[in-house]
Scaffold this motif. Structure first.
Motif, PDB file in Angstrom:
ATOM      1  N   LYS A 640     -15.637  88.545  99.591  1.00  0.00           N
ATOM      2  CA  LYS A 640     -14.520  89.245  99.122  1.00  0.00           C
ATOM      3  C   LYS A 640     -14.453  90.433  98.071  1.00  0.00           C
ATOM      4  CE  LYS A 640      -9.553  89.192  97.711  1.00  0.00           C
ATOM      5  NZ  LYS A 640      -9.140  90.024  98.950  1.00  0.00           N
ATOM      6  N   SER A 942      -6.941  93.183 108.694  1.00  0.00           N
ATOM      7  CA  SER A 942      -5.739  94.493 108.700  1.00  0.00           C
ATOM      8  C   SER A 942      -5.912  95.282 109.703  1.00  0.00           C
ATOM      9  CB  SER A 942      -5.902  94.937 107.588  1.00  0.00           C
ATOM     10  OG  SER A 942      -7.637  95.861 107.777  1.00  0.00           O
ATOM     11  N   ASP A 959     -13.135  93.723 106.635  1.00  0.00           N
ATOM     12  CA  ASP A 959     -11.970  94.228 106.755  1.00  0.00           C
ATOM     13  C   ASP A 959     -11.820  94.585 105.367  1.00  0.00           C
ATOM     14  OD1 ASP A 959      -9.367  93.981 105.871  1.00  0.00           O
ATOM     15  OD2 ASP A 959      -8.456  92.497 106.539  1.00  0.00           O
ATOM     16  N   GLU A 961      -9.899  96.558 103.960  1.00  0.00           N
ATOM     17  CA  GLU A 961      -8.368  96.496 102.940  1.00  0.00           C
ATOM     18  C   GLU A 961      -8.967  95.648 101.764  1.00  0.00           C
ATOM     19  OE1 GLU A 961      -3.477  96.714 104.632  1.00  0.00           O
ATOM     20  OE2 GLU A 961      -4.453  98.274 105.863  1.00  0.00           O
ATOM     21  N   ASN A 962      -9.003  94.215 102.491  1.00  0.00           N
ATOM     22  CA  ASN A 962      -8.849  93.166 102.231  1.00  0.00           C
ATOM     23  C   ASN A 962     -10.412  93.079 101.245  1.00  0.00           C
ATOM     24  OD1 ASN A 962      -5.632  91.743 101.803  1.00  0.00           O
ATOM     25  ND2 ASN A 962      -6.424  92.663 104.397  1.00  0.00           N
ATOM     26  N   TYR A 996      -7.418  84.100 105.357  1.00  0.00           N
ATOM     27  CA  TYR A 996      -6.435  84.898 104.799  1.00  0.00           C
ATOM     28  C   TYR A 996      -5.568  83.334 104.412  1.00  0.00           C
ATOM     29  CZ  TYR A 996      -8.295  89.467 106.458  1.00  0.00           C
ATOM     30  OH  TYR A 996      -9.283  89.938 106.834  1.00  0.00           O
ATOM     31  N   MET A 999      -5.455  83.560 100.745  1.00  0.00           N
ATOM     32  CA  MET A 999      -5.616  84.726  99.844  1.00  0.00           C
ATOM     33  C   MET A 999      -3.851  84.178  99.632  1.00  0.00           C
ATOM     34  SD  MET A 999      -7.521  87.271 101.865  1.00  0.00           S
ATOM     35  CE  MET A 999      -6.984  88.573 101.521  1.00  0.00           C
TER      36      MET A 999
END
Length: 1005
Positions: A640, A942, A959, A961-962, A996, A999
């Protein structure tokens, strides 16, 4: 003093103590205050916390129950070990039961064994025992199976003191969980003698303000969380040339010098409520002129200086009374009595309890000390016990003790501290972080090691390189051989290992041959040197200043080696400052700032704001998949924001459980090859203006002209909407009805006509690829338009790339993408360059190749093309796949190189024909049913996310977006492709969904 207060406000010390002063200062009224009051009185010494009135009742009540002998015993602390036998445990139990000693100092052992001993002894004791330990760098200093924090010298290089406060708080939490009440830390000695044989790396440095601020942070962290700190070694052991464990150091300094330097940190900590002090064994003529009078046994030092002149009211411990600095002059018992008469409260490491009590009683009888004085000290000890919660003692819970002491937050804190300490001392021409991997031949060299080090393993995560070692006893012949082997390398990454923790008489173990080797290499190569050991060792490496890069890592642990490797390649930055002066080249305060984040970093889930505990479901899913025989094993990587926070290997290569999966093993990527080769090349060419998805196949590939494939647009091809057949079983055309191969297709032995290896003892005709391409071109198009997933265009992709570039397919990828990324395992036909035990086998092919496929591509069509194709055939590790996926995540940018033009990956990752029910991007797969738990993507990804899966059980997802990159590698087709349990269990997407969920939990905290 003003500077001191400012520095400590980061811990809210000043605000907590003097809120009205802070508020008045804000209103501009500080000047009026200073005119009205004496400045010094405003900052009067804060009492230790246990002297508060509320602890007096319990202390008084306990004192009243104690006999004279028991009161004396309360001032005695005996040593114990949790790694010794029952005889030792019983002897300690006897001293506790029979004499009522006041406390125990524990040395080496394990936390569970120690906790069991504590529980046993506490139950035997009339008055709860004060349990102590030397934990300068955490409990690990004495106990196995615990978290190791950096040495104080490393902490001295940290610029953010709030981190050290956090460490103090965590050490306190762990100590309380383990049943420990007092930690003999911090070391507040100002180590201004580089040859100090006993302090050195244990100190925060040579500059008194830095030592003070770091010590105060550590002290406050512990005491704010209920553990008594102990500043040592009073009055200052930093400028000695004798180890007091073996002899008596003598300090020939003036009192002015002592007050201005050695005593300074002690006084500052006392002013802020220091709970206890440990008095060292040193002879200091200016303070006590008596011959052979150690400070710990000196009334002028303990009582006159420490108590009266400096006004200290906290607990005073002696240093260990079995150390030769005192033990060589006084036998057990007598040494204890002398220490008590000097003014100490607690006698540490009393070696003969009956003798000590007898000698102290004799001193009482002689009038050398009064019972009232002893009672005052006992009351002080009892108040401290009440503050520590010993008035309501409960047994140490041993269930889950190891897990609690090794909690993920503590492990991450050790990482943060170590990272913050790393000190970059040289960086000529910005050689760090290392860039231009495609043009640089790199070698690693571990000096002082007999085998490849952790440092070298960690370096290889970033780029392929050759590894060498030079042992401690390396000689001239070894130097000559190394020089020869390294001649063709431009960059050499050197680690100095196995250094002595103290200097002794051997230059920390640095031999003349090591120095000669380094100087020889620096004359002809770019050399970056990382020193994993006592920072003073830098001064013993003559010519070190001539290296292109120099990194002080302070100590040799797996963590320091890992983080140093990350720093070299730009995964993390550098911000440490040298806390001591080494020589004219490396001075206190030196330390270059280096920005990180240009390549993947490796951290724990806490490093990206997640909790390790919230990700345990991933391990469970993998274990269930292996147990349910969905896969024999696999590799997982999740990152991430450019930080890899989960990277594990599970299971075995095969179900026979003979070969454990490792992180550097290679897997057959199957259709992940499509986005890792064909699409990668197209996007790279797109950025150069050499490829356009709106142009047809026939434009790029002359062989397609005149066929029904000529006018297929690449936008349709890449979205699997060009009416191409899904696949063609090419291998079936090579087999006769009786199962034998046709004469012009395959042979068991290689020859000029059959040079291309398809599998072990199976070689295909040199021109057979033409037949495959011809079969593709002659195949009919699907009658109906719409989405049909097809391999055919990706089989043709290498020919398209070669037509555009004039280069071989793999060479183009390697030169323009894989080498710059440092992705050395992304390769076709891995058996040519890697040991077979690093390559995970796939299926036992009972139909075509009649063997277990090991090192050879699983896909039949790719195998018939010599293992090189654009639809299948690429092998690699999860780590190297992740590098390419990060390139995609950051729209073609990696390691500050725009390898694919900006905007291209972003465009190719978008949905092209969503309105027609085709959710794919150009080459990339996308969520076809967002939110569907049984879809091709995790339900919570996303809508901008994209990736691909592979038939062998591989999967990768991005991803944007994340800022998530996910790589899952397995060989689910072993031993047969008929095994579809991975799909039934939804293993790959369920694992990503766990991320997720973690998160979401983090966001809701």
């Amino acid at each position: 003093m003003a500077n001191f207060i400012v520095n400590t406000e980061s811990f809210d010390v000043g605000r907590h103590l003097y809120p009205s002063l802070i508020d008045l200062a804000k209103k501009g009224l500080l000047t009026l205050i200073l005119l009205s009051f004496n400045f010094v009185s405003l900052f009067a010494q804060q009492d230790p916390p246990f002297l508060a009135e509320k602890y007096e009742h319990w202390a008084d009540s306990v004192l009243a129950t104690l006999s004279q002998e028991e009161r004396i015993a309360q001032l005695i602390m005996i040593p114990a070990y949790s790694n010794k036998d029952k005889v030792h445990v019983d002897s300690i139990a006897g001293l506790v039961r029979d004499y009522g000693v006041g406390g125990i100092i524990f040395f080496q052992g394990g936390p569970v064994r120690q906790a069991q001993m504590i529980n046993k002894f506490q139950k035997l004791s009339k008055v709860p025992l004060m349990i102590s330990l030397d934990g300068e760098w955490g409990l690990k200093m004495r106990l196995d199976s615990t978290v190791r924090f950096p040495y104080q010298m490393a902490l001295g290089g940290i610029t953010d003191e709030s981190l050290i406060y956090e460490m103090g708080a965590e050490v306190a939490r762990q100590a309380k969980r383990a049943g420990i009440n007092v930690n003999f830390a911090p070391v507040v000695d100002v180590n201004n003698n580089a040859n100090n044989p006993v302090i050195g790396f244990r100190a925060f440095g040579e500059e008194k303000e830095n030592v003070t601020n770091k010590s105060l942070a550590y002290m406050k962290g512990m005491q704010d969380n209920g553990i008594l700190a102990s500043a040592k070694h009073f009055p200052g052991h930093g400028d000695t040339n004798v180890d007091s464990h073996y002899g008596l150091p003598v300090l020939h300094f003036s009192k002015k010098r002592l007050k201005e330097l050695e005593l300074y940190p002690f006084q500052q900590l006392m002013d802020q409520g220091l709970g206890s002090v440990m008095v060292a064994h040193m002879e200091i003529p200016v303070l006590d002129s008596a011959i052979n009078s150690p400070s710990s046994l000196s009334k002028p030092i303990v009582t006159d200086l420490l108590k009266d002149e400096m006004g200290y009211k906290g607990l005073i411990f002696t240093d260990a009374l079995n150390m030769q600095a005192v033990a060589k002059y006084y036998p057990p018992g007598k040494v204890d009595a002398k220490a008590l008469l000097a003014g100490n409260d607690m006698l540490l490491n009393t070696m003969n309890v009956p003798a000590a009590i007898a000698e102290i009683k004799a001193a009482l009888a002689r009038g050398e000390i009064s019972q009232e004085e002893i009672d005052r000290r006992v009351l002080k000890v009892l108040k401290a016990k009440a503050w520590l919660g010993l008035d309501q003692w409960t047994p140490v819970e041993t269930d889950h003790l190891i897990a609690d002491l090794n909690n993920s937050s503590a492990i991450f804190l050790a990482e943060r501290l170590t990272k913050a300490s790393l000190t970059l001392l040289k960086n000529d021409e910005n050689v760090l972080p290392v860039k231009g991997l495609e043009n640089t031949k790199i070698a690693s060299l571990s000096i002082g090691a007999n085998q490849r080090t952790e440092f070298q393993h960690r370096l290889e995560r970033y780029s392929p390189m050759d590894h060498f070692v030079f042992p401690k006893d390396g000689n001239v012949n070894d130097i000559i051989a190394l020089k020869e082997n390294l001649a063709s390398h431009q960059l050499i990454l050197v680690g100095i290992h196995g250094l002595g923790i103290r200097e002794g008489n051997n230059n920390f173990g640095i031999s003349p041959e090591m120095v000669t080797l380094l100087r020889t290499l620096m004359d002809s190569h770019t050399v970056i040197v990382s020193v994993f050991g006592n920072v003073y060792s830098l001064g013993k490496i003559r010519g070190l200043e001539n290296a292109a890069g120099v990194i002080a890592a302070y100590q040799e642990t797996s963590l320091t080696q890992d983080l140093t490797a990350q720093m070299i390649f730009g995964g993390i930055g550098a911000q440490g400052k040298l806390p001591v002066t080494i020589n004219s080249f490396f001075k206190r305060g030196d330390g270059l700032k280096l920005e990180g984040g240009i390549r993947m970093a490796y951290t724990s889930p806490e490093g990206v704001g997640l909790s390790t505990e919230d990700l345990t479901g991933i391990d469970s899913i993998m274990q269930q998949a292996i147990k349910g025989k969905a896969i024999p094993g696999g590799q997982l990587l999740v990152a991430k924001s450019g930080k890899v926070f989960y990277h594990k290997a599970f299971g075995y290569h095969t179900y026979d459980s003979l070969k454990v999966v490792k992180l550097d093993d290679l897997y057959d990527l199957a259709s992940v090859t499509k986005i890792s080769t064909s699409l990668a090349a197209f996007m790279h060419l797109k950025g150069l203006g050499k490829f356009d998805e709106n142009i047809t196949l026939g434009h790029y590939l002359p062989a397609a002209k005149g066929t029904n494939k000529e006018n297929l647009k690449y936008k349709d091809i890449l979205t699997h909407q060009a009416r191409l057949r899904s696949w063609i079983p090419f291998w079936m055309s090579t087999v006769k009805k009786n199962g034998n191969f046709k004469w012009f297709t395959m042979k068991k032995d290689s020859s000029k006509r059959f040079p291309i290896k398809v599998a072990d003892s199976l070689y295909i005709h040199r021109n057979y690829a033409r037949k495959i391409y011809k079969e593709i071109f002659s195949s009919p198009l699907n009658a109906e338009p719409g989405y049909v997933y097809s391999d055919l265009s990706f089989i043709l992709a290498p020919k398209v790339v070669e037509e555009i570039t004039g280069e071989s397919f793999y060479n183009y990828l390697e030169d323009n993408l894989y080498k710059p990324l440092g992705a050395g395992t992304l390769t076709f036909n891995p058996y040519l360059n890697f040991e077979l035990d690093r390559i995970v086998p796939t299926e036992y092919d009972s139909a075509f190749r009649k063997q277990l496929l090991h090192g050879m591509v699983h896909d039949e069509g790719a195998a018939m093309l010599g293992g090189v194709s654009g639809h299948a055939g690429l092998f690699g590790t999860a780590n190297d796949v992740a590098k390419l996926m990060h390139l995609y995540l950051y729209d073609g940018l990696y390691a500050e190189e725009q390898l694919i033009a900006s905007g291209v990956v972003h465009e190719y990752g978008k949905c092209v024909y969503c309105e027609k029910g085709n959710y794919r991007g150009m080459g990339f797969d996308r969520p076809n049913k967002p939110g569907d738990p049984n879809g091709n993507a995790a339900p919570s990804v996303s809508e901008k996310s994209f990736g691909h899966s592979g038939f062998t059980g591989t999967y990768t997802w991005i991803d944007p977006e994340n800022e998530i990159v996910y790589v899952f590698l397995s060989n689910r087709v072993h031993p047969t492709r008929e095994n579809r349990n991975i799909y039934k269990l939804n293993v790959r997407t369920n694992i990503l969904e766990e991320v997720y969920k973690a998160m979401e939990k983090a966001n809701n905290r």
